[in-house]
Design a protein around this motif. Structure first.
Motif, PDB file in Angstrom:
ATOM      1  N   VAL A  95       0.850  -1.200   0.000  1.00  0.00           N
ATOM      2  CA  VAL A  95       0.000   0.000   0.000  1.00  0.00           C
ATOM      3  C   VAL A  95       0.881   1.245   0.000  1.00  0.00           C
ATOM      4  N   LYS A  96       1.885   1.267   0.882  1.00  0.00           N
ATOM      5  CA  LYS A  96       2.777   2.429   0.999  1.00  0.00           C
ATOM      6  C   LYS A  96       3.547   2.692  -0.288  1.00  0.00           C
ATOM      7  N   ALA A  97       3.801   1.652  -1.073  1.00  0.00           N
ATOM      8  CA  ALA A  97       4.519   1.813  -2.335  1.00  0.00           C
ATOM      9  C   ALA A  97       3.643   2.440  -3.423  1.00  0.00           C
ATOM     10  N   ASN A  98       2.332   2.413  -3.229  1.00  0.00           N
ATOM     11  CA  ASN A  98       1.396   2.982  -4.208  1.00  0.00           C
ATOM     12  C   ASN A  98       0.809   4.260  -3.614  1.00  0.00           C
ATOM     13  N   ASN A  99       1.678   5.288  -3.539  1.00  0.00           N
ATOM     14  CA  ASN A  99       1.337   6.485  -2.795  1.00  0.00           C
ATOM     15  C   ASN A  99       1.300   7.742  -3.646  1.00  0.00           C
ATOM     16  N   SER A 100       0.900   7.592  -4.917  1.00  0.00           N
ATOM     17  CA  SER A 100       0.875   8.756  -5.799  1.00  0.00           C
ATOM     18  C   SER A 100      -0.434   8.800  -6.574  1.00  0.00           C
ATOM     19  N   ALA A 101      -0.665   9.917  -7.242  1.00  0.00           N
ATOM     20  CA  ALA A 101      -1.871  10.053  -8.053  1.00  0.00           C
ATOM     21  C   ALA A 101      -1.862   9.087  -9.233  1.00  0.00           C
ATOM     22  N   ALA A 102      -0.667   8.617  -9.615  1.00  0.00           N
ATOM     23  CA  ALA A 102      -0.565   7.662 -10.723  1.00  0.00           C
ATOM     24  C   ALA A 102      -0.917   6.244 -10.280  1.00  0.00           C
ATOM     25  N   SER A 103      -0.745   5.953  -9.005  1.00  0.00           N
ATOM     26  CA  SER A 103      -1.086   4.654  -8.432  1.00  0.00           C
ATOM     27  C   SER A 103      -1.406   4.871  -6.961  1.00  0.00           C
ATOM     28  N   CYS A 104      -2.688   4.967  -6.667  1.00  0.00           N
ATOM     29  CA  CYS A 104      -3.143   5.352  -5.332  1.00  0.00           C
ATOM     30  C   CYS A 104      -3.888   4.210  -4.659  1.00  0.00           C
ATOM     31  N   TRP A 105      -3.203   3.533  -3.741  1.00  0.00           N
ATOM     32  CA  TRP A 105      -3.836   2.476  -2.954  1.00  0.00           C
ATOM     33  C   TRP A 105      -4.040   2.972  -1.540  1.00  0.00           C
ATOM     34  N   SER A 106      -5.105   2.511  -0.903  1.00  0.00           N
ATOM     35  CA  SER A 106      -5.338   2.819   0.499  1.00  0.00           C
ATOM     36  C   SER A 106      -5.954   1.613   1.180  1.00  0.00           C
ATOM     37  N   ALA A 107      -5.573   1.405   2.442  1.00  0.00           N
ATOM     38  CA  ALA A 107      -6.188   0.360   3.259  1.00  0.00           C
ATOM     39  C   ALA A 107      -7.311   1.010   4.055  1.00  0.00           C
ATOM     40  N   ILE A 108      -8.508   0.448   3.950  1.00  0.00           N
ATOM     41  CA  ILE A 108      -9.671   0.987   4.656  1.00  0.00           C
ATOM     42  C   ILE A 108     -10.449  -0.181   5.250  1.00  0.00           C
ATOM     43  N   ASN A 109     -10.624  -0.133   6.565  1.00  0.00           N
ATOM     44  CA  ASN A 109     -11.386  -1.163   7.272  1.00  0.00           C
ATOM     45  C   ASN A 109     -10.925  -2.592   6.951  1.00  0.00           C
ATOM     46  N   GLY A 110      -9.596  -2.774   6.852  1.00  0.00           N
ATOM     47  CA  GLY A 110      -9.035  -4.105   6.664  1.00  0.00           C
ATOM     48  C   GLY A 110      -8.988  -4.615   5.241  1.00  0.00           C
ATOM     49  N   SER A 111      -9.335  -3.753   4.275  1.00  0.00           N
ATOM     50  CA  SER A 111      -9.244  -4.135   2.863  1.00  0.00           C
ATOM     51  C   SER A 111      -8.408  -3.096   2.125  1.00  0.00           C
ATOM     52  N   VAL A 112      -7.874  -3.500   0.970  1.00  0.00           N
ATOM     53  CA  VAL A 112      -7.043  -2.604   0.170  1.00  0.00           C
ATOM     54  C   VAL A 112      -7.816  -2.206  -1.083  1.00  0.00           C
ATOM     55  N   TYR A 113      -7.765  -0.914  -1.383  1.00  0.00           N
ATOM     56  CA  TYR A 113      -8.494  -0.364  -2.521  1.00  0.00           C
ATOM     57  C   TYR A 113      -7.548   0.409  -3.425  1.00  0.00           C
ATOM     58  N   ASP A 114      -7.770   0.296  -4.738  1.00  0.00           N
ATOM     59  CA  ASP A 114      -7.029   1.086  -5.720  1.00  0.00           C
ATOM     60  C   ASP A 114      -7.921   2.275  -6.074  1.00  0.00           C
ATOM     61  N   LEU A 115      -7.618   3.430  -5.516  1.00  0.00           N
ATOM     62  CA  LEU A 115      -8.448   4.627  -5.677  1.00  0.00           C
ATOM     63  C   LEU A 115      -7.988   5.532  -6.815  1.00  0.00           C
ATOM     64  N   THR A 116      -7.029   5.067  -7.611  1.00  0.00           N
ATOM     65  CA  THR A 116      -6.436   5.889  -8.658  1.00  0.00           C
ATOM     66  C   THR A 116      -7.491   6.522  -9.566  1.00  0.00           C
ATOM     67  N   LYS A 117      -8.424   5.726 -10.062  1.00  0.00           N
ATOM     68  CA  LYS A 117      -9.423   6.241 -11.005  1.00  0.00           C
ATOM     69  C   LYS A 117     -10.482   7.114 -10.332  1.00  0.00           C
ATOM     70  N   TRP A 118     -10.558   7.068  -8.998  1.00  0.00           N
ATOM     71  CA  TRP A 118     -11.567   7.830  -8.259  1.00  0.00           C
ATOM     72  C   TRP A 118     -11.074   9.236  -7.893  1.00  0.00           C
ATOM     73  N   ILE A 119      -9.750   9.466  -7.945  1.00  0.00           N
ATOM     74  CA  ILE A 119      -9.172  10.745  -7.512  1.00  0.00           C
ATOM     75  C   ILE A 119      -9.889  11.931  -8.144  1.00  0.00           C
ATOM     76  N   ASN A 120     -10.009  11.936  -9.452  1.00  0.00           N
ATOM     77  CA  ASN A 120     -10.576  13.099 -10.136  1.00  0.00           C
ATOM     78  C   ASN A 120     -12.098  13.069 -10.221  1.00  0.00           C
ATOM     79  N   SER A 121     -12.726  12.018  -9.684  1.00  0.00           N
ATOM     80  CA  SER A 121     -14.181  11.919  -9.707  1.00  0.00           C
ATOM     81  C   SER A 121     -14.814  12.180  -8.345  1.00  0.00           C
ATOM     82  N   HIS A 122     -14.016  12.218  -7.301  1.00  0.00           N
ATOM     83  CA  HIS A 122     -14.544  12.362  -5.937  1.00  0.00           C
ATOM     84  C   HIS A 122     -15.275  13.703  -5.778  1.00  0.00           C
ATOM     85  N   PRO A 123     -16.530  13.658  -5.342  1.00  0.00           N
ATOM     86  CA  PRO A 123     -17.311  14.902  -5.221  1.00  0.00           C
ATOM     87  C   PRO A 123     -16.705  15.918  -4.252  1.00  0.00           C
TER      88      PRO A 123
END
Length: 77
Positions: A7-35
């Motif tokens: 997760v820590k290795a994917n820490n940029s807008a080009a590859s954005c992973w985050s751990a949330i509630n015990g699961s890992v998510y790839d949020l890269t495509k959501w960055i520019n869509s988040h309200p």
């Protein structure tokens, strides 16, 4: 598996992973869509975003179902 190290290795807008509630998510495509703006997601890249996510969205259904669409898998210990 998906570790916090990965997760820590994917820490940029080009590859954005985050751990949330015990699961890992790839949020890269959501960055520019988040309200709430891209910064809210960029701040989660490469981190355990559980407290930030739960603090903002808690048990809201729509953010939860949106988040589920970006699931990579469970966070390994």
């Amino acid at each position: 598996g998906y570790t916090m190290e990965k997760v820590k290795a994917n820490n940029s807008a080009a590859s954005c992973w985050s751990a949330i509630n015990g699961s890992v998510y790839d949020l890269t495509k959501w960055i520019n869509s988040h309200p709430g703006g891209s910064g809210a997601i960029r701040s989660l890249c490469g981190t355990d975003g559980t407290s930030a996510y739960n603090g903002m969205h808690g048990n809201q259904g729509k953010p939860q179902s949106r988040l589920a669409s970006y699931l990579l898998g469970p966070l390994s210990k």
